[in-house]
Design an enzyme around this catalytic site. Structure first.
Site, short mmCIF file in Angstrom:
data_model
loop_
_atom_site.label_atom_id
_atom_site.label_comp_id
_atom_site.label_asym_id
_atom_site.label_seq_id
_atom_site.Cartn_x
_atom_site.Cartn_y
_atom_site.Cartn_z
N PHE A 132 0.98 -1.23 0.02
CA PHE A 132 -0.04 0.00 0.11
C PHE A 132 1.05 1.25 -0.04
O PHE A 132 1.75 1.55 0.88
CB PHE A 132 -0.76 -0.01 1.29
CG PHE A 132 -1.88 1.15 1.13
CD1 PHE A 132 -3.02 1.17 0.40
CD2 PHE A 132 -1.47 2.33 1.92
CE1 PHE A 132 -3.77 2.08 0.37
CE2 PHE A 132 -2.31 3.53 1.90
CZ PHE A 132 -3.54 3.39 1.11
N ASP A 217 9.64 2.83 1.39
CA ASP A 217 8.37 3.37 1.83
C ASP A 217 8.17 3.23 3.30
O ASP A 217 7.75 2.15 3.67
CB ASP A 217 6.95 3.16 1.10
CG ASP A 217 5.76 3.65 1.63
OD1 ASP A 217 5.82 4.24 2.70
OD2 ASP A 217 4.67 3.77 0.81
N LYS A 250 3.18 9.02 8.44
CA LYS A 250 2.39 8.80 9.57
C LYS A 250 2.71 9.38 11.06
O LYS A 250 2.13 10.06 11.74
CB LYS A 250 1.97 7.10 9.48
CG LYS A 250 0.94 6.78 8.55
CD LYS A 250 0.40 5.50 8.73
CE LYS A 250 -0.78 5.19 7.71
NZ LYS A 250 -0.48 4.73 6.41
C1 PLP Z 1 -0.55 5.09 5.00
C2 PLP Z 1 0.37 4.71 4.04
C3 PLP Z 1 0.54 5.33 3.03
C4 PLP Z 1 -0.54 6.81 2.53
O1 PLP Z 1 -0.47 7.75 3.67
P1 PLP Z 1 -1.53 8.65 3.71
O2 PLP Z 1 -1.19 9.79 4.64
O3 PLP Z 1 -2.78 8.08 3.83
O4 PLP Z 1 -1.60 9.28 2.29
C5 PLP Z 1 1.61 5.30 1.91
N1 PLP Z 1 2.62 4.17 2.30
C6 PLP Z 1 2.28 3.52 3.31
C7 PLP Z 1 3.45 2.19 3.55
C8 PLP Z 1 1.29 3.61 4.32
O5 PLP Z 1 1.08 2.75 5.18
#
Ligand code: PLP
Length: 396
Positions: A132, A217, A250
């Site tokens: 994701f 990420d 986050k």
């Molecule tokens: C939550 C998440 C995103 C997206 O972040 P948002 O602030 O919701 O746009 C991208 N990559 C990872 C790994 C995530 O957990």
């Protein structure tokens, strides 16, 4: 006003993208929140791994209040102290030379990174199944889940998906046309899925063999979640690996929206003047919040706490026989249930005063504040078997 009244107003005023809300929350303190009917919950979800310091941490409140009353917003036509300080601190924590681009969210951090990869002159990207990376069009193009993608195709193209954790499949997908490989060091939305040890190092080798960038990420795993500043620094998860790009969001602002795209080494200078921009990104209030998060993680020993309490949480979660597997690192724990009743488990836990999260029909993700106490976790542990039994009886 009661929860039901707020729910009705919500349904009449907000787009129905998230489905009906679980609760209407009005207040939080530490690892606890209260709903509009006055009921108290222990928050083992942490706003999707965001509330690293819990709710209403005095240092975060103080930093945001002071910054907002000093200088709230100026745009990126001007520099501010909190922004420069935060960028320097992130680079120091990453232990490499680089440059930072600040955003307001995880998906925007990944959009910046996506654009950065295009500046290599190549367009092919390799991403993983179960990944994701966000909901905007570029980040969505790197997110495998069909249900998220299908309504919005065509998405920016030239992405190859490979099974997560399979180093050979990844190596086979990287070519001399590949701009970057994008990986979560631990998959978050998939339910805290840990790849085999050596996977990140193998990805690094595949990238080096073809001159591709390794983009990690760490939007969900960064800033202490797994017990180290970054998951790719965690010796229980990975051998040392040097990424070219790291994206964060986050936990970084402790609940104040902020994200970051960090380019390391040569990747630091791929985005040139005019290539990218943002009105709010790097806003002094958001950066002051993130600086306060970093301060508190250091001052309160929260990396060590995440590591120590995470082991306790994993043990407690894994104890009942209805839990067939537990994985994760630090206060980032995924649990596989024997039955496909994770949604019912979340509801039963909520009725007993615990906020949990299910990422799949048989999968739970725990990401409590890093400030959660041992007593909080033990209180959950004492209730946990009863929660699972109650659901089991309903099923029978
Ligand atoms: C939550 C998440 C995103 C997206 O972040 P948002 O602030 O919701 O746009 C991208 N990559 C990872 C790994 C995530 O957990």
């Amino acid at each position: 006003m009661s929860q039901q009244q707020w729910r009705d107003r919500y349904a009449g005023a907000l787009m129905n993208t998230f489905g009906p809300p679980r609760l209407v929350l009005t207040r939080g303190s530490g690892a606890r929140v209260w709903d509009a009917d006055g009921r108290e919950y222990l928050d083992l979800f942490g706003g999707i791994a965001v509330n690293a310091l819990g709710h209403g941490h005095p240092a975060l409140v103080e930093a945001v209040t002071t910054q907002l009353t000093t200088l709230g917003h100026v745009s990126n036509f001007f520099a501010t102290e909190p922004q420069v300080t935060l960028a320097e601190r992130l680079l120091a924590l990453l232990g490499a030379d680089g440059r930072v681009f600040f955003t307001n969210s995880g998906t925007e951090a990944n959009e910046a990174a996506f654009k950065l990869t295009r500046r290599t002159g190549r367009t092919h990207l390799v991403a993983t199944e179960g990944a994701f990376h966000g909901r905007t069009m570029g980040a969505l193009a790197l997110t495998a889940k069909e249900a998220y993608r299908a309504p919005f195709e065509p998405l920016p193209g030239h992405v190859t998906f490979v099974p997560y954790g399979d180093a050979d499949a990844l190596a086979a997908a990287v070519t001399d046309e590949t701009a970057a490989v994008v990986l979560e060091p631990v998959q978050g939305e998939a339910g805290v899925v840990v790849p085999p040890r050596g996977y990140l190092a193998a990805a690094r080798r595949a990238c080096d063999a073809h001159g591709a960038l390794l983009w990690l990420d760490e939007v969900q795993t960064g800033v202490g979640r797994t017990g180290t500043w970054f998951a790719h620094h965690n010796p229980t998860l990975a051998d040392p690996v040097r990424p070219d790009v790291v994206t964060l969001a986050k936990g970084l602002g402790g609940g104040v929206p902020i994200g970051a795209c960090v380019g390391l080494g040569d990747a630091a200078v791929l985005l040139e003047p005019g290539n990218h921009g943002t009105t709010f990104g790097g806003n002094p209030v958001a950066c002051a919040a993130a600086n306060a998060v970093l301060d508190v993680v250091e001052a309160e020993g929260l990396l060590e706490a995440s590591d120590r309490l995470g082991k306790l949480l994993a043990d407690l979660v894994g104890e009942p026989e209805q839990v067939v597997a537990v994985e994760g690192a630090g206060l980032f724990v995924g649990a596989q249930l024997a039955g496909e009743n994770a949604a019912a488990v979340v509801t039963a836990a909520q009725e007993r005063g615990f906020l949990l999260n299910n990422t799949g029909p048989a999968r739970l993700r725990f990401a409590p504040p890093l400030t959660v106490t041992e007593a909080d976790l033990r209180a959950f542990g004492d209730a946990w078997a009863g929660i699972l039994d109650a659901v089991h009886q309903e099923d029978a």
